[in-house]
Motif scaffolding. Structure first.
Motif, mmCIF file in Angstrom:
data_model
loop_
_atom_site.group_PDB
_atom_site.id
_atom_site.type_symbol
_atom_site.label_atom_id
_atom_site.label_comp_id
_atom_site.label_asym_id
_atom_site.label_seq_id
_atom_site.Cartn_x
_atom_site.Cartn_y
_atom_site.Cartn_z
ATOM 1 N N SER A 235 0.006 -4.459 -11.758
ATOM 2 C CA SER A 235 -1.026 -3.441 -12.030
ATOM 3 C C SER A 235 -2.217 -4.019 -12.773
ATOM 4 C CB SER A 235 -0.473 -2.241 -12.809
ATOM 5 O OG SER A 235 -0.317 -2.545 -14.194
ATOM 6 N N LYS A 261 1.406 -8.293 -0.534
ATOM 7 C CA LYS A 261 1.634 -7.689 -1.859
ATOM 8 C C LYS A 261 3.105 -7.731 -2.254
ATOM 9 C CE LYS A 261 -2.712 -6.336 -1.849
ATOM 10 N NZ LYS A 261 -3.717 -7.063 -2.642
ATOM 11 N N ASP A 275 1.281 -5.149 -7.385
ATOM 12 C CA ASP A 275 -0.127 -4.759 -7.272
ATOM 13 C C ASP A 275 -0.888 -5.556 -8.322
ATOM 14 O OD1 ASP A 275 -2.611 -3.549 -7.072
ATOM 15 O OD2 ASP A 275 -2.029 -1.835 -8.322
#
Length: 451
Positions: A235, A261, A275
Motif C-alpha cells: 500500500s 502485482k 499494491d
C-alpha cells in the motif's frame, strides 16, 4: 542521540516487565500500561514515538487502541504483539495502520531490530521532502535554481500524485534518493510505508529473500518465516536503489510484481498479492546493460514509465553558492560552530572544481572545512589538498573540451537522423550502434525523434 519514548501495553505483568527490561537496556525511555484504557490516559499526558501493544486485552483491546492512536495521536507509531494463532488479525491491523507486528514468544534481537526499523522510517518521514514552498512548489531539501533542476521540480510535482513507476538516473552523489523521498512524500501514499533497498549493498544470494521474504526451512539458517520488503511496503512505496546491479535472474521477479502485482516468498509456492509503487534508481547506463544482456529490456520499459535524469554538479555549478550556504547552516548547527560563510577565494575554487563526487562530495568538503576552520569564515587553508592547486586553468580546458565533444556528438546524431529521414532504426545502423544507445544519446543531447 535521541532517546525515544515507548509505551508498553500488555495485561500480563511478566510480559510488561520483560519488555521494560529489554528496552531499557537498549536506552529507550519506557512507560507501562496494564490495558488499553490506561494506555489512552498516558497518551493524553505524554508524547510517545512508539506504542507496543498486545492485541487481546480487557476493556480497550489492541485494535481499538490502534484506531484511537491513528485518529488522535497520528505522530505515534504502533507495533502489535500477537500469539501465533492470531497472525491473520495482525495482518489486518497493519492494513489499518499499524507499522508492524511481532509474535509471542519473540527473540529480543528481532524485537529491537523491528523497533529500530520503525523509528528509522518515522525519522525518514519527518525529514521527507514536501512541496512546502507555495511560491515555487519546490521540494525543500532539493536545493537549486538551475534550469535543469527547476524542470525536475516541475516533473516531481506532476508525477508524485500518480502511481506510475519512476526510474531515476544520475551519477553517484547527485541526489537520487532525495528525488525518491519527494515523490513519496507528495504522493497519495505518503502516509503509508516507504521502504528503501540498496540492491548493490546486499549480497546477490540474500537479495531475493530480503525483497520477497522466505518461509521456514527455505534454506540453511531460515529458522522461521520472514516478511520481505515488498510485503512491508504494501500500500506504500518501495525504492530500489542501484537496480542496475541486480542479477538478471532476480529481475524477472521484479517484473512479475510490476505486471501481475504478486510475488512468492523464497521456498514457497504461495502467491502474495501486493499494491506497491516502485521507484528505482541507478548510476549505470541501462541501455548498455541491455545490449550486454545483463538488464532485461521488458523490465526497463516497465520501470521507465517516468524517467528523471539528474545532472551532475559540474553541469549546474551555478547552484554551488546556494548549496554551500545550505550546508554551512546545516553543518555549523550540527557541530555547534559559528561559521557564517566562505571567502571569495574559496568560492572561486569551489566553482572551478570538477566535483566527480557531485553534491555528496561538496557536502563532505564543507563539513571538513567547518571542522578545521579557526575563524567565522572558511579560508583556503581549511580546504582539502586538491583545492590548493590552481584548478581554474584545468577546469576551463576541460569545459572547452566537453563543449566541443558535446557539439560534435550532437552534429553526428543530427546528420544521421537527417540522412535516415528521422528513422531511429536506420540512423542507428548508419552510426553502427544499437537503437537503445541512439535513443540514450538523443536524450542526452536534447534531440527529439523528429530532429
Amino acid at each position: 542521540m535521541i532517546r525515544h519514548a515507548i509505551l508498553i501495553v500488555d495485561d500480563e505483568p511478566n510480559m510488561r516487565e520483560s519488555l521494560y527490561d529489554i528496552l531499557s537496556d537498549y536506552g529507550f525511555c519506557c512507560d507501562i500500561a496494564e490495558n488499553g484504557e490506561h494506555a489512552l490516559q498516558l497518551l493524553q499526558q505524554n508524547e510517545y514515538s512508539l506504542v507496543i501493544s498486545d492485541i487481546k486485552m480487557p476493556k480497550v483491546h489492541g485494535f481499538a487502541l490502534l484506531k484511537t492512536v491513528k485518529e488522535r495521536f497520528p505522530k505515534t507509531s504502533l507495533l502489535l504483539m500477537t500469539a501465533f494463532a492470531t497472525i491473520s488479525q495482525a495482518v489486518d491491523a497493519i492494513k489499518s495502520g499499524a507499522e508492524d507486528y511481532i509474535t509471542k514468544p519473540f527473540d529480543p534481537d528481532d524485537l529491537i531490530n523491528t523497533i529500530n526499523r520503525i523509528l528509522a522510517c518515522k525519522a525518514d518521514e519527518e525529514k521527507s521532502i514536501g512541496m512546502s514552498n507555495k511560491k515555487t512548489d519546490r521540494p525543500s531539501a532539493i536545493i537549486g535554481q538551475n534550469r535543469k533542476i527547476t524542470e525536475i521540480y516541475s516533473l516531481i510535482k506532476t508525477v508524485a500524485p500518480t502511481n506510475a513507476s519512476v526510474l531515476i538516473q544520475g551519477e553517484s552523489g547527485t541526489g537520487k534518493e532525495l528525488v525518491a523521498d519527494a515523490l513519496h512524500a507528495n504522493s497519495t501514499r505518503s502516509n503509508k510505508p516507504f521502504i528503501k533497498v540498496n540492491c548493490a549493498a546486499i549480497p546477490a544470494n540474500l537479495l531475493e529473500s530480503e525483497l520477497f521474504g522466505h518461509v521456514k526451512g527455505a534454506f540453511t539458517g531460515a529458522i522461521k518465516d520472514k516478511k520481505g520488503k515488498f510485503e512491508l511496503a504494501n500500500s506504500g512505496t518501495i525504492y530500489l536503489d542501484e537496480i542496475g546491479d541486480m542479477e538478471i535472474s532476480l529481475q524477472a521477479k521484479i517484473l512479475r510484481v510490476l505486471q501481475q502485482k504478486e510475488f512468492s516468498p523464497v521456498g514457497s509456492e504461495d502467491v502474495t498479492k501486493t499494491d506497491v509503487r516502485i521507484i528505482a534508481a541507478t548510476n549505470k547506463d541501462l541501455h548498455d546493460a541491455m545490449n550486454n544482456n545483463v538488464f532485461r529490456e521488458d523490465l526497463y520499459y516497465r520501470l521507465n514509465v517516468i524517467n528523471i535524469v539528474l545532472p551532475p554538479l559540474r553541469e549546474r555549478n551555478d547552484d554551488i553558492p546556494l548549496l554551500v550556504k545550505h550546508f554551512i547552516n546545516k553543518i555549523s548547527s550540527a557541530l555547534g560552530k559559528n561559521i557564517t560563510g566562505i571567502s571569495d577565494e574559496v568560492m572561486s575554487k569551489l566553482m572551478a572544481y570538477e566535483w566527480p563526487g557531485n553534491i555528496r562530495e561538496l557536502e563532505n568538503v564543507i563539513e571538513r572545512s567547518i571542522i578545521l576552520a579557526k575563524h567565522e569564515i572558511v579560508e583556503t587553508i581549511d580546504l582539502p589538498e586538491q583545492f590548493h592547486e590552481d584548478v581554474t586553468v584545468l577546469s576551463s580546458e576541460n569545459d572547452s573540451f566537453r563543449l566541443a565533444k558535446s557539439e560534435f556528438e550532437k552534429k553526428l546524431l543530427e546528420d544521421a537522423l537527417q540522412k535516415s529521414n528521422g528513422s531511429v532504426t536506420r540512423a542507428a545502423r548508419l552510426l553502427g550502434i544499437s537503437r537503445h544507445s541512439l535513443r540514450y544519446q538523443m536524450e542526452k543531447c536534447g534531440l527529439r525523434k523528429d530532429a
